[in-house]
Design a protein around this motif. Structure first.
Motif, PDB file in Angstrom:
ATOM      1  N   GLY A 133      -2.910  10.772  -2.984  1.00  0.00           N
ATOM      2  CA  GLY A 133      -1.903  11.611  -3.637  1.00  0.00           C
ATOM      3  C   GLY A 133      -2.259  13.083  -3.568  1.00  0.00           C
ATOM      4  N   ALA A 134      -3.513  13.404  -3.868  1.00  0.00           N
ATOM      5  CA  ALA A 134      -3.956  14.806  -3.834  1.00  0.00           C
ATOM      6  C   ALA A 134      -3.911  15.363  -2.412  1.00  0.00           C
ATOM      7  CB  ALA A 134      -5.365  14.916  -4.403  1.00  0.00           C
ATOM      8  N   GLU A 135      -4.317  14.571  -1.432  1.00  0.00           N
ATOM      9  CA  GLU A 135      -4.295  15.029  -0.041  1.00  0.00           C
ATOM     10  C   GLU A 135      -2.873  15.249   0.447  1.00  0.00           C
ATOM     11  OE1 GLU A 135      -6.496  12.027   2.041  1.00  0.00           O
ATOM     12  OE2 GLU A 135      -8.441  12.794   1.367  1.00  0.00           O
ATOM     13  N   ALA A 136      -1.942  14.406   0.029  1.00  0.00           N
ATOM     14  CA  ALA A 136      -0.539  14.570   0.443  1.00  0.00           C
ATOM     15  C   ALA A 136       0.045  15.856  -0.121  1.00  0.00           C
ATOM     16  CB  ALA A 136       0.291  13.366  -0.004  1.00  0.00           C
ATOM     17  N   VAL A 137      -0.286  16.179  -1.375  1.00  0.00           N
ATOM     18  CA  VAL A 137       0.195  17.423  -1.982  1.00  0.00           C
ATOM     19  C   VAL A 137      -0.371  18.619  -1.218  1.00  0.00           C
ATOM     20  CG1 VAL A 137       0.109  18.865  -4.057  1.00  0.00           C
ATOM     21  CG2 VAL A 137       0.605  16.434  -4.251  1.00  0.00           C
ATOM     22  N   ALA A 138      -1.658  18.588  -0.914  1.00  0.00           N
ATOM     23  CA  ALA A 138      -2.282  19.695  -0.173  1.00  0.00           C
ATOM     24  C   ALA A 138      -1.701  19.814   1.235  1.00  0.00           C
ATOM     25  CB  ALA A 138      -3.791  19.494  -0.111  1.00  0.00           C
TER      26      ALA A 138
ATOM     27  N   GLY B 268       9.450  15.519   2.659  1.00  0.00           N
ATOM     28  CA  GLY B 268       9.291  15.020   4.023  1.00  0.00           C
ATOM     29  C   GLY B 268       7.882  15.184   4.549  1.00  0.00           C
ATOM     30  N   ARG B 269       7.278  16.347   4.260  1.00  0.00           N
ATOM     31  CA  ARG B 269       5.899  16.577   4.715  1.00  0.00           C
ATOM     32  C   ARG B 269       4.923  15.650   3.988  1.00  0.00           C
ATOM     33  NH1 ARG B 269       7.759  22.045   4.284  1.00  0.00           N
ATOM     34  NH2 ARG B 269       6.548  22.331   2.364  1.00  0.00           N
ATOM     35  N   ALA B 270       5.110  15.484   2.680  1.00  0.00           N
ATOM     36  CA  ALA B 270       4.213  14.607   1.913  1.00  0.00           C
ATOM     37  C   ALA B 270       4.344  13.152   2.373  1.00  0.00           C
ATOM     38  CB  ALA B 270       4.505  14.727   0.416  1.00  0.00           C
ATOM     39  N   VAL B 271       5.571  12.701   2.585  1.00  0.00           N
ATOM     40  CA  VAL B 271       5.810  11.323   3.036  1.00  0.00           C
ATOM     41  C   VAL B 271       5.228  11.120   4.434  1.00  0.00           C
ATOM     42  CG1 VAL B 271       7.640   9.740   3.780  1.00  0.00           C
ATOM     43  CG2 VAL B 271       7.780  10.853   1.546  1.00  0.00           C
ATOM     44  N   ALA B 272       5.419  12.090   5.316  1.00  0.00           N
ATOM     45  CA  ALA B 272       4.867  11.979   6.670  1.00  0.00           C
ATOM     46  C   ALA B 272       3.343  11.885   6.622  1.00  0.00           C
ATOM     47  CB  ALA B 272       5.301  13.168   7.516  1.00  0.00           C
ATOM     48  N   HIS B 273       2.715  12.670   5.745  1.00  0.00           N
ATOM     49  CA  HIS B 273       1.254  12.611   5.618  1.00  0.00           C
ATOM     50  C   HIS B 273       0.805  11.234   5.132  1.00  0.00           C
ATOM     51  CE1 HIS B 273      -2.850  13.875   4.873  1.00  0.00           C
ATOM     52  NE2 HIS B 273      -2.759  13.227   3.721  1.00  0.00           N
TER      53      HIS B 273
ATOM     54  N   PRO C 236       2.965  24.222   5.253  1.00  0.00           N
ATOM     55  CA  PRO C 236       1.556  24.040   4.930  1.00  0.00           C
ATOM     56  C   PRO C 236       0.701  24.906   5.833  1.00  0.00           C
ATOM     57  CG  PRO C 236       2.439  22.085   6.024  1.00  0.00           C
ATOM     58  CD  PRO C 236       3.592  23.021   5.767  1.00  0.00           C
ATOM     59  N   GLY C 237      -0.300  25.529   5.260  1.00  0.00           N
ATOM     60  CA  GLY C 237      -1.206  26.366   6.022  1.00  0.00           C
ATOM     61  C   GLY C 237      -0.689  27.775   6.255  1.00  0.00           C
ATOM     62  N   ALA C 238       0.541  28.070   5.766  1.00  0.00           N
ATOM     63  CA  ALA C 238       1.086  29.414   5.955  1.00  0.00           C
ATOM     64  C   ALA C 238       0.313  30.403   5.092  1.00  0.00           C
ATOM     65  CB  ALA C 238       2.564  29.442   5.586  1.00  0.00           C
ATOM     66  N   VAL C 239       0.181  31.606   5.593  1.00  0.00           N
ATOM     67  CA  VAL C 239      -0.546  32.642   4.871  1.00  0.00           C
ATOM     68  C   VAL C 239       0.353  33.223   3.791  1.00  0.00           C
ATOM     69  CG1 VAL C 239      -1.703  34.869   5.099  1.00  0.00           C
ATOM     70  CG2 VAL C 239      -1.893  33.170   6.907  1.00  0.00           C
ATOM     71  N   CYS C 240      -0.195  33.392   2.582  1.00  0.00           N
ATOM     72  CA  CYS C 240       0.566  33.954   1.467  1.00  0.00           C
ATOM     73  C   CYS C 240       0.802  35.439   1.711  1.00  0.00           C
ATOM     74  CB  CYS C 240      -0.182  33.811   0.150  1.00  0.00           C
ATOM     75  SG  CYS C 240      -0.365  32.124  -0.393  1.00  0.00           S
TER      76      CYS C 240
ATOM     77  N   VAL D 293       0.832  -1.199   0.000  1.00  0.00           N
ATOM     78  CA  VAL D 293       0.000   0.000   0.000  1.00  0.00           C
ATOM     79  C   VAL D 293       0.872   1.257   0.000  1.00  0.00           C
ATOM     80  CG1 VAL D 293      -0.336   0.144   2.515  1.00  0.00           C
ATOM     81  CG2 VAL D 293      -2.076   1.053   0.956  1.00  0.00           C
ATOM     82  N   ASP D 294       2.024   1.231   0.674  1.00  0.00           N
ATOM     83  CA  ASP D 294       2.922   2.387   0.671  1.00  0.00           C
ATOM     84  C   ASP D 294       3.512   2.613  -0.719  1.00  0.00           C
ATOM     85  OD1 ASP D 294       2.474   2.866   3.348  1.00  0.00           O
ATOM     86  OD2 ASP D 294       4.313   1.871   4.017  1.00  0.00           O
ATOM     87  N   ALA D 295       3.905   1.532  -1.381  1.00  0.00           N
ATOM     88  CA  ALA D 295       4.441   1.659  -2.736  1.00  0.00           C
ATOM     89  C   ALA D 295       3.378   2.211  -3.685  1.00  0.00           C
ATOM     90  CB  ALA D 295       4.964   0.309  -3.234  1.00  0.00           C
ATOM     91  N   LEU D 296       2.146   1.771  -3.533  1.00  0.00           N
ATOM     92  CA  LEU D 296       1.065   2.276  -4.383  1.00  0.00           C
ATOM     93  C   LEU D 296       0.738   3.733  -4.079  1.00  0.00           C
ATOM     94  CD1 LEU D 296      -1.244  -0.867  -4.369  1.00  0.00           C
ATOM     95  CD2 LEU D 296       0.042   0.049  -6.322  1.00  0.00           C
ATOM     96  N   ARG D 297       0.710   4.114  -2.812  1.00  0.00           N
ATOM     97  CA  ARG D 297       0.449   5.519  -2.452  1.00  0.00           C
ATOM     98  C   ARG D 297       1.544   6.423  -3.013  1.00  0.00           C
ATOM     99  NH1 ARG D 297      -1.373   4.346   3.743  1.00  0.00           N
ATOM    100  NH2 ARG D 297      -3.546   3.867   3.277  1.00  0.00           N
ATOM    101  N   LEU D 298       2.788   5.969  -2.925  1.00  0.00           N
ATOM    102  CA  LEU D 298       3.899   6.733  -3.479  1.00  0.00           C
ATOM    103  C   LEU D 298       3.744   6.903  -4.987  1.00  0.00           C
ATOM    104  CD1 LEU D 298       6.680   8.063  -3.269  1.00  0.00           C
ATOM    105  CD2 LEU D 298       7.677   5.766  -3.368  1.00  0.00           C
ATOM    106  N   GLU D 299       3.384   5.832  -5.669  1.00  0.00           N
ATOM    107  CA  GLU D 299       3.182   5.905  -7.116  1.00  0.00           C
ATOM    108  C   GLU D 299       2.080   6.893  -7.482  1.00  0.00           C
ATOM    109  OE1 GLU D 299       1.563   2.997 -10.601  1.00  0.00           O
ATOM    110  OE2 GLU D 299       2.985   2.134  -9.169  1.00  0.00           O
ATOM    111  N   TYR D 300       0.989   6.880  -6.735  1.00  0.00           N
ATOM    112  CA  TYR D 300      -0.106   7.805  -7.046  1.00  0.00           C
ATOM    113  C   TYR D 300       0.244   9.244  -6.681  1.00  0.00           C
ATOM    114  CZ  TYR D 300      -3.266   4.510  -9.045  1.00  0.00           C
ATOM    115  OH  TYR D 300      -3.841   3.620  -9.917  1.00  0.00           O
ATOM    116  N   LEU D 301       1.107   9.453  -5.705  1.00  0.00           N
ATOM    117  CA  LEU D 301       1.615  10.801  -5.439  1.00  0.00           C
ATOM    118  C   LEU D 301       2.412  11.284  -6.651  1.00  0.00           C
ATOM    119  CD1 LEU D 301       2.315  13.258  -3.644  1.00  0.00           C
ATOM    120  CD2 LEU D 301       4.264  11.917  -2.790  1.00  0.00           C
TER     121      LEU D 301
END
Length: 191
Positions: free
Chosen positions: A166-171, A143-148, A180-184, A115-123
């Motif tokens: 994959g989409a949630e990890a990017v966000a 690091g943040r994406a992998v931790a998520h 993440p979550g920092a104000v622009c 499942v980790d290999a598949l999640r990585l592929e979809y990221l």
């Protein structure tokens, strides 16, 4: 001792550098993630680089000891891990010139959860589809994406759930160079 969140399937942080495959053992194939693209490390060779802008289609991972025998999607055990002792192949289509390419990496001694290999592929697929692959060049972002993805609870492994992961990890990882979550800043809003 490895710190929590320092790996996901074949992707691992070693000495501040993210790479696919075991970079800690001598005489192994592995793929380094760099700011300018992917760098294939091959024993006894200078290796080669693939710039981010050449990668045209989604990256998919296959398993097998020879590239020609790795066309099948999986060599998985009944315990839900990738079968040990087989090489991994990152497959992609490149542009200028158009060609199919693969980068080989050797497995770590630790098992990879399927499942980790598949999640990585979809990221990776998500990043290619949204033209955000250069985000992989930022080690903190990776690091943040992998931790998520590593914290994600087990759910049914369907194409839909993998795409969503994959989409949630990017966000969750946010933009490169910004927490993440920092104000622009006002100057960033129109970008």
């Amino acid at each position: 001792m490895e710190e929590t969140g320092s790996y996901l399937g074949p992707l691992q942080l070693v000495g501040g550098v993210w790479g696919f495959g075991d970079a800690t053992r001598p005489d192994t194939h592995w793929v380094e993630v760099r700011p300018d693209g992917l760098r294939q490390h091959v024993p006894g060779s200078a290796g080669r680089s693939v710039p981010w802008n050449r990668i045209m289609t989604g990256i998919w991972i296959t398993w097998g000891n020879q590239s020609w025998s790795a066309d099948g999607r999986g060599v998985y055990t009944l315990k839900g891990t990738v079968a040990p002792g087989v090489s991994g192949w990152m497959r992609m289509t490149l542009r200028h010139p158009y060609e199919d390419d693969q980068l080989r990496f050797d497995q770590h001694t630790r098992p990879y959860r399927a499942v980790d290999a598949l999640r990585l592929e979809y990221l990776l697929r998500h990043l290619v589809a949204h033209e955000e692959l250069p985000l992989l060049g930022d080690p903190q972002w990776v690091g943040r994406a992998v931790a998520h993805l590593g914290r994600e609870q087990s759910r049914w492994t369907t194409y839909r759930s993998l795409r969503r992961s994959g989409a949630e990890a990017v966000a969750a990882a946010g933009a490169a160079g910004r927490r993440p979550g920092a104000v622009c800043a006002p100057e960033d809003e129109g970008a």
